[in-house]
Write a protein that holds these residues in place. Structure first.
Motif, PDB file in Angstrom:
ATOM      1  N   LEU A  86     -43.376  49.715  -0.960  1.00 13.73           N
ATOM      2  CA  LEU A  86     -44.144  48.492  -0.788  1.00 13.73           C
ATOM      3  C   LEU A  86     -43.808  47.805   0.522  1.00 13.73           C
ATOM      4  O   LEU A  86     -42.754  48.025   1.101  1.00 13.73           O
ATOM      5  N   PRO A  87     -44.685  46.910   1.024  1.00 10.07           N
ATOM      6  CA  PRO A  87     -44.409  46.156   2.246  1.00 10.07           C
ATOM      7  C   PRO A  87     -43.212  45.242   2.039  1.00 10.07           C
ATOM      8  O   PRO A  87     -42.946  44.798   0.920  1.00 10.07           O
ATOM      9  N   PRO A  88     -42.462  44.907   3.101  1.00 11.05           N
ATOM     10  CA  PRO A  88     -41.275  44.060   2.982  1.00 11.05           C
ATOM     11  C   PRO A  88     -41.629  42.610   2.729  1.00 11.05           C
ATOM     12  O   PRO A  88     -42.626  42.117   3.215  1.00 11.05           O
ATOM     13  N   ASP A 122     -47.484  36.456  18.297  1.00 14.20           N
ATOM     14  CA  ASP A 122     -46.175  36.180  18.889  1.00 14.20           C
ATOM     15  C   ASP A 122     -45.464  37.499  19.175  1.00 14.20           C
ATOM     16  O   ASP A 122     -46.030  38.580  18.999  1.00 14.20           O
ATOM     17  N   LEU A 123     -44.229  37.439  19.621  1.00 15.77           N
ATOM     18  CA  LEU A 123     -43.497  38.647  19.990  1.00 15.77           C
ATOM     19  C   LEU A 123     -43.214  39.558  18.795  1.00 15.77           C
ATOM     20  O   LEU A 123     -42.904  40.733  18.974  1.00 15.77           O
ATOM     21  N   CYS A 124     -43.320  39.029  17.603  1.00 14.78           N
ATOM     22  CA  CYS A 124     -43.121  39.833  16.394  1.00 14.78           C
ATOM     23  C   CYS A 124     -44.453  40.332  15.840  1.00 14.78           C
ATOM     24  O   CYS A 124     -44.507  40.811  14.700  1.00 14.78           O
ATOM     25  N   LYS A 150     -56.174  38.201  11.162  1.00 15.98           N
ATOM     26  CA  LYS A 150     -55.744  38.722  12.456  1.00 15.98           C
ATOM     27  C   LYS A 150     -54.482  39.575  12.350  1.00 15.98           C
ATOM     28  O   LYS A 150     -53.964  40.035  13.357  1.00 15.98           O
ATOM     29  N   LEU A 151     -53.989  39.776  11.128  1.00 16.28           N
ATOM     30  CA  LEU A 151     -52.781  40.582  10.952  1.00 16.28           C
ATOM     31  C   LEU A 151     -53.007  42.009  11.444  1.00 16.28           C
ATOM     32  O   LEU A 151     -53.956  42.674  11.015  1.00 16.28           O
ATOM     33  N   PRO A 152     -52.137  42.512  12.325  1.00 18.65           N
ATOM     34  CA  PRO A 152     -52.241  43.913  12.754  1.00 18.65           C
ATOM     35  C   PRO A 152     -51.876  44.837  11.588  1.00 18.65           C
ATOM     36  O   PRO A 152     -51.223  44.418  10.632  1.00 18.65           O
ATOM     37  N   ALA A 153     -52.265  46.071  11.691  1.00 17.71           N
ATOM     38  CA  ALA A 153     -51.932  47.057  10.666  1.00 17.71           C
ATOM     39  C   ALA A 153     -50.415  47.138  10.488  1.00 17.71           C
ATOM     40  O   ALA A 153     -49.671  47.214  11.466  1.00 17.71           O
ATOM     41  N   GLY A 154     -49.961  47.084   9.253  1.00 20.46           N
ATOM     42  CA  GLY A 154     -48.545  47.182   8.969  1.00 20.46           C
ATOM     43  C   GLY A 154     -47.792  45.866   9.033  1.00 20.46           C
ATOM     44  O   GLY A 154     -46.607  45.805   8.701  1.00 20.46           O
ATOM     45  N   LYS A 155     -48.450  44.791   9.445  1.00 25.76           N
ATOM     46  CA  LYS A 155     -47.811  43.473   9.510  1.00 25.76           C
ATOM     47  C   LYS A 155     -48.295  42.623   8.343  1.00 25.76           C
ATOM     48  O   LYS A 155     -49.409  42.792   7.858  1.00 25.76           O
TER      49      LYS A 155
END
Length: 260
Positions: free
Chosen positions: A16-18, A126-128, A164-169
């Motif tokens: 699962l995602p963190p 942001d940078l993350c 706007k979440l990138p894939a995997g974020k």
């Protein structure tokens, strides 16, 4: 090169995602907790159990995206409720999205309050690689502005940031620009509403909150608000504009309001 403050994971659920991160990397030794590994088949079974329970006990709830059969949303709520089928189903049974009219919110429906400039989603990550939701506290006047419209803007912007979440974020960054904050801007009820929305309806989506250049007058507000924010209070970091510029963005992605 800017210093990245993307915190390490506090837990791990596989596959699962963190979940939530800590915003204080130097103290992780005291905060780290080992969680049991969840097997894929077990996770699928729990999701199925919640779906079946909602279908049986709350068949009138809508289906489709954000509906009672949305497996991604069910998984998020299971994570938030420590994989308790009963608790997750109870939380999902709330008709908040339907009653609040989340699906009907649009740029046009919040245009008037959005034009005040009190809150917006930044054009860059942001940078993350987190979408950034910015609140300009000095433009918020609870005594003069409609609370319902403010709440609708809040929810619309959360939805926009998540889109706007990138894939995997999985998480977004919240920034409160507290420069120029005064007593006329103080709104404990709305601040609590904002964190409650994340706590109850967008679990595990808020990665960190920055309170930027908080003036002395904000301190008593924070002392009142902190106990009401539950676990999200631990995500708050008080920092300066310089911290935001150097640690969270590149030269080309700094929010315009922090370039002055």
């Amino acid at each position: 090169m800017a210093l990245r403050l993307c915190p390490p994971l506090r837990h791990q659920f596989l596959p699962l995602p963190p979940p939530l991160h800590s915003n204080r990397p130097t103290r992780l030794r005291k905060l780290f907790v080992h969680s049991p590994i969840l097997e894929p088949n077990h996770a699928l079974k729990l999701v199925t159990d919640v779906k079946e329970k909602l279908e049986k006990d709350h068949h009138n709830l809508p289906v489709g995206k954000y509906g009672r059969d949305d497996e991604d949303m069910i998984l998020w709520f299971l994570k938030d409720r420590k994989f308790s089928v009963e608790d997750a189903a109870s939380k999902l049974a709330k008709k908040w999205r339907q009653e609040f009219g989340v699906s009907d919110l649009s740029e046009d429906s919040v245009r008037t309050v959005a034009e005040t400039g009190k809150a917006f989603v930044h054009d860059f990550l942001d940078l993350c690689d987190r979408p950034v939701l910015i609140v300009v506290a000095s433009k918020h006047f609870p005594g003069k502005q409609n609370r319902s419209e403010n709440e609708k803007l809040c929810v619309f912007l959360i939805e926009k940031a998540l889109s706007k979440l990138p894939a995997g974020k999985e998480e977004i960054l919240g920034i409160f620009d507290l420069r120029g904050f005064g007593t006329d801007n103080a709104d404990l009820q709305f601040l609590t509403f904002l964190f409650d929305v994340f706590y109850y309806y967008y679990p595990k989506r808020l990665g960190q909150v920055l309170f930027v250049d908080a003036p002395f007058v904000f301190k008593p507000i924070w002392q009142l608000a902190k106990p009401l924010l539950k676990s999200y209070a631990s995500l708050v970091r008080f920092c300066s504009v310089e911290d935001v510029i150097k640690e969270y963005f590149t030269e080309s992605t700094i929010p315009t309001i922090f370039r002055d």
